[in-house]
Design a protein around this motif. Structure first.
Motif, PDB file in Angstrom:
ATOM      1  N   GLY A 487       0.801  -1.213   0.000  1.00  0.00           N
ATOM      2  CA  GLY A 487       0.000   0.000   0.000  1.00  0.00           C
ATOM      3  C   GLY A 487       0.838   1.268   0.000  1.00  0.00           C
ATOM      4  O   GLY A 487       0.542   2.210   0.735  1.00  0.00           O
ATOM      5  N   TYR A 488       1.871   1.298  -0.820  1.00  0.00           N
ATOM      6  CA  TYR A 488       2.763   2.464  -0.883  1.00  0.00           C
ATOM      7  C   TYR A 488       1.988   3.738  -1.194  1.00  0.00           C
ATOM      8  O   TYR A 488       2.295   4.806  -0.667  1.00  0.00           O
ATOM      9  N   ASP A 489       0.971   3.638  -2.034  1.00  0.00           N
ATOM     10  CA  ASP A 489       0.212   4.812  -2.449  1.00  0.00           C
ATOM     11  C   ASP A 489      -0.919   5.169  -1.481  1.00  0.00           C
ATOM     12  O   ASP A 489      -1.602   6.174  -1.667  1.00  0.00           O
ATOM     13  N   ARG A 490      -1.071   4.351  -0.401  1.00  0.00           N
ATOM     14  CA  ARG A 490      -2.196   4.591   0.503  1.00  0.00           C
ATOM     15  C   ARG A 490      -1.789   4.776   1.962  1.00  0.00           C
ATOM     16  O   ARG A 490      -2.546   5.356   2.746  1.00  0.00           O
ATOM     17  N   ASN A 491      -0.617   4.271   2.332  1.00  0.00           N
ATOM     18  CA  ASN A 491      -0.220   4.268   3.735  1.00  0.00           C
ATOM     19  C   ASN A 491       1.021   5.127   3.923  1.00  0.00           C
ATOM     20  O   ASN A 491       2.097   4.805   3.415  1.00  0.00           O
ATOM     21  N   GLU A 492       0.865   6.221   4.672  1.00  0.00           N
ATOM     22  CA  GLU A 492       1.957   7.179   4.833  1.00  0.00           C
ATOM     23  C   GLU A 492       3.144   6.570   5.582  1.00  0.00           C
ATOM     24  O   GLU A 492       4.296   6.819   5.240  1.00  0.00           O
ATOM     25  N   GLN A 493       2.860   5.772   6.621  1.00  0.00           N
ATOM     26  CA  GLN A 493       3.958   5.174   7.392  1.00  0.00           C
ATOM     27  C   GLN A 493       4.756   4.177   6.545  1.00  0.00           C
ATOM     28  O   GLN A 493       5.991   4.152   6.592  1.00  0.00           O
ATOM     29  N   VAL A 494       4.038   3.361   5.770  1.00  0.00           N
ATOM     30  CA  VAL A 494       4.699   2.402   4.889  1.00  0.00           C
ATOM     31  C   VAL A 494       5.547   3.152   3.869  1.00  0.00           C
ATOM     32  O   VAL A 494       6.703   2.792   3.613  1.00  0.00           O
TER      33      VAL A 494
END
Length: 578
Positions: A487-494
């Protein structure tokens, strides 16, 4: 490198014309794209592998003292005519004309060009030895291109050429290149074997082939597990299976063998071991000046369970330019069709050559030169004149090793490198000489050394794959490490941890790619397993909350949890120990 800025073009299924596994996987992984028969575009992913192969080769060649230059792809016909190879090379040599009608060759190799260069530049013994190499496009007009990069028409090759004052110097240069090749293939991370080989059309006095071990290899490699002996089957010496010939104990008998044209069938009918039978192979040598009247037939005799080695046959004095006889010629000379041929009672005189093992046989079975009949109890000297004796056959597993240190085993290999002692094969034809200490001209002694750069890719895959795709050794993988954020495009921490780790690995000099495409995990994992990146790091929200990332080597059955701060050091250790 970020995946969103790179070109990734994977396929779920290979095109229907893809044959072997490396061809299928390279097409599916988007490493090559077919342009024409035996001609491919090297796509960005595949080109990265090629460049890594080239870099290793270049580093080791430089380390060995070779000097890089670049010779042209298009070469004047006059140079090839000097050595006679303009005609001898046959249709594999692509010939073209320029606008003025002058003949040129699209080079398959560069012996002529480099010899021409050296004869104009090297004048004194003080300038020798010297070794020039280049990494260049080659073209061989294969009759049937196949197997992707394994047997294409256009390919990239590293070829090097050494020039020395004398044979001893040439042999030293040869050993230096041999040792460099061992280092190169060790750095590739491939299982390989160097074997003694036949020089073939290139000429010279001795050579070794370097093979990547693979079950799909076209070449049979002969070796002794208990010694250092190793050779291509074309060059492996076959010792006689009996040290001497027993005395004759049987009378010569003409036996009826109706419809039994094969040795195995004859042996079964007569109730004898196949090893008691002798097969006949008929070759022809033409005298072009005399026409058909000048044709001479030769009868080669091998034990019924052995196979002819065609390279060895060509080394028998008088058989250098042989061909297989036609059926009409066989009937004319022997009086019967193939299957019932033998050395006793031929219509016309033939030259008989017996394999070493056959020469030591007595009471053997052979054709009677009459349909449906064979002789039993045939013996040399008594029933047929003593033959010319030569090593004619392929070795088989269990044969005695020529070095006397055990028995032979056979495995398959893919030829990816070849080193030759050429001697004066080209310097004599092209008058490449130097002045020695006394001012007298002497012919230069040459060696040549090739590595199929693009073929390495196919060979490496044939040795390293599974049902998911390619498994590259780290040294030649398109990328050493892939980061797979969930979820690179959805999760800021990731995204933040992926970017941080990406920057840290880059700073450490690791060839890493960050998959920032926002693909689903299954799609992302399938792509990178197919492409074959050897190390994968998964960055997920759940793992980050627990303070860990997941590492999985391409050959590992399961992932390994690693603490977030320790991952960079963990990867560096894995790469160092690869």
């Amino acid at each position: 490198m970020r995946a969103s800025r790179f070109f990734i073009s994977t396929l779920k299924e290979a095109p229907s014309d893809a044959e072997i596994i490396s061809h299928k996987l390279m097409l599916r992984a988007g490493m090559i794209k077919r342009l024409g028969s035996g001609i491919y575009n090297y796509m960005p992913m595949g080109l990265r592998v090629i460049r890594k192969v080239e870099n290793i080769v270049r580093e080791e060649m430089n380390r060995a003292g070779a000097i890089e230059l670049l010779m042209p792809v298009v070469q004047p016909a006059e140079l090839w005519q000097e050595t006679g190879r303009w005609d001898k090379m046959g249709p594999e040599l692509m010939r073209v004309k320029d606008r003025h009608g002058r003949d040129y060759a699209i080079q398959p190799t560069s012996e002529e060009v480099v010899t021409d260069l050296v004869r104009t530049e090297i004048k004194s013994y003080r300038q020798l030895p010297v070794n020039f190499y280049h990494i260049q496009t080659k073209f061989r007009d294969e009759r049937r291109p196949r197997f992707g990069l394994m047997r294409g028409r256009e390919f990239t090759m590293k070829d090097a050429y050494s020039f020395d004052r004398d044979v001893e110097g040439m042999q030293r240069s040869y050993q230096i290149m041999y040792d460099a090749y061992v280092r190169i293939f060790n750095r590739f991370g491939l299982q390989f074997r160097a074997v003694a080989a036949d020089n073939g059309a290139i000429g010279g006095s001795g050579s070794h082939e370097f093979h990547v071990i693979a079950d799909t290899g076209e070449d049979a490699l002969v070796y002794c597990p208990t010694s250092s002996y190793a050779a291509n089957i074309e060059a492996a010496e076959a010792l006689p299976l009996a040290t001497s010939r027993p005395a004759a104990t049987e009378a010569l008998v003409k036996a009826s063998t109706p419809g039994k044209a094969k040795c195995a069938d004859v042996a079964e009918l007569l109730g004898l071991p196949l090893a008691r039978t002798v097969k006949s192979i008929v070759l022809a040598v033409d005298d072009e000046e005399k026409g058909p009247a000048g044709t001479q037939l030769w009868l080669l005799m091998l034990r019924g369970d052995h196979d002819l080695n065609e390279v060895k046959a060509g080394k028998v004095p008088g058989l250098a330019n042989y061909r297989f006889a036609s059926e009409a010629e066989i009937v004319d000379w022997f009086g019967t069709e193939p299957g019932y041929l033998g050395p006793i009672g031929t219509r016309k005189p033939v030259k008989v050559v017996a394999d070493r093992t056959v020469a030591n046989m007595s009471d053997f079975v052979c054709g009677a030169n009459e349909a449906d009949f064979h002789y039993t109890g045939a013996n040399w000297g008594r029933d047929v004149p003593e033959p010319l004796v030569a090593d004619l056959r392929n070795v088989v597993e269990g044969d005695p090793s020529p070095d006397g240190q055990g028995v032979l085993a056979i495995q398959r290999g893919i030829e990816v490198g070849h080193v030759f002692q050429l001697g004066t094969r080209y310097s004599q034809d092209m008058k490449a000489t130097y002045l020695d200490e006394t001012g007298k001209p002497q012919l230069m002694q040459m060696g040549c050394y090739g590595i199929g750069v693009t073929r390495i890719l196919g060979a490496a895959i044939e040795q390293n794959f599974d049902d998911k795709g390619i498994i590259w050794p780290a040294s030649i993988a398109p990328f050493e490490v892939v980061l797979c954020p969930m979820g690179y495009d959805r999760n800021e921490q990731v995204r933040a941890e992926a970017d941080r780790l990406y920057a840290e690995l880059q700073a450490a000099g690791i060839d890493v790619i960050l998959d920032d495409r926002g693909e689903r995990p299954g799609v992302m994992f399938a792509d990178w397993e197919l492409i074959g990146v050897p190390h994968r790091i998964v960055i997920g929200d759940r793992g980050l909350k627990e303070g860990r990332l997941e590492y999985q080597g391409r050959r590992d059955a399961a992932a390994t949890p690693v603490a977030v701060p320790e991952m960079a050091a963990f990867i560096q250790t894995r790469l160092a120990n690869a």
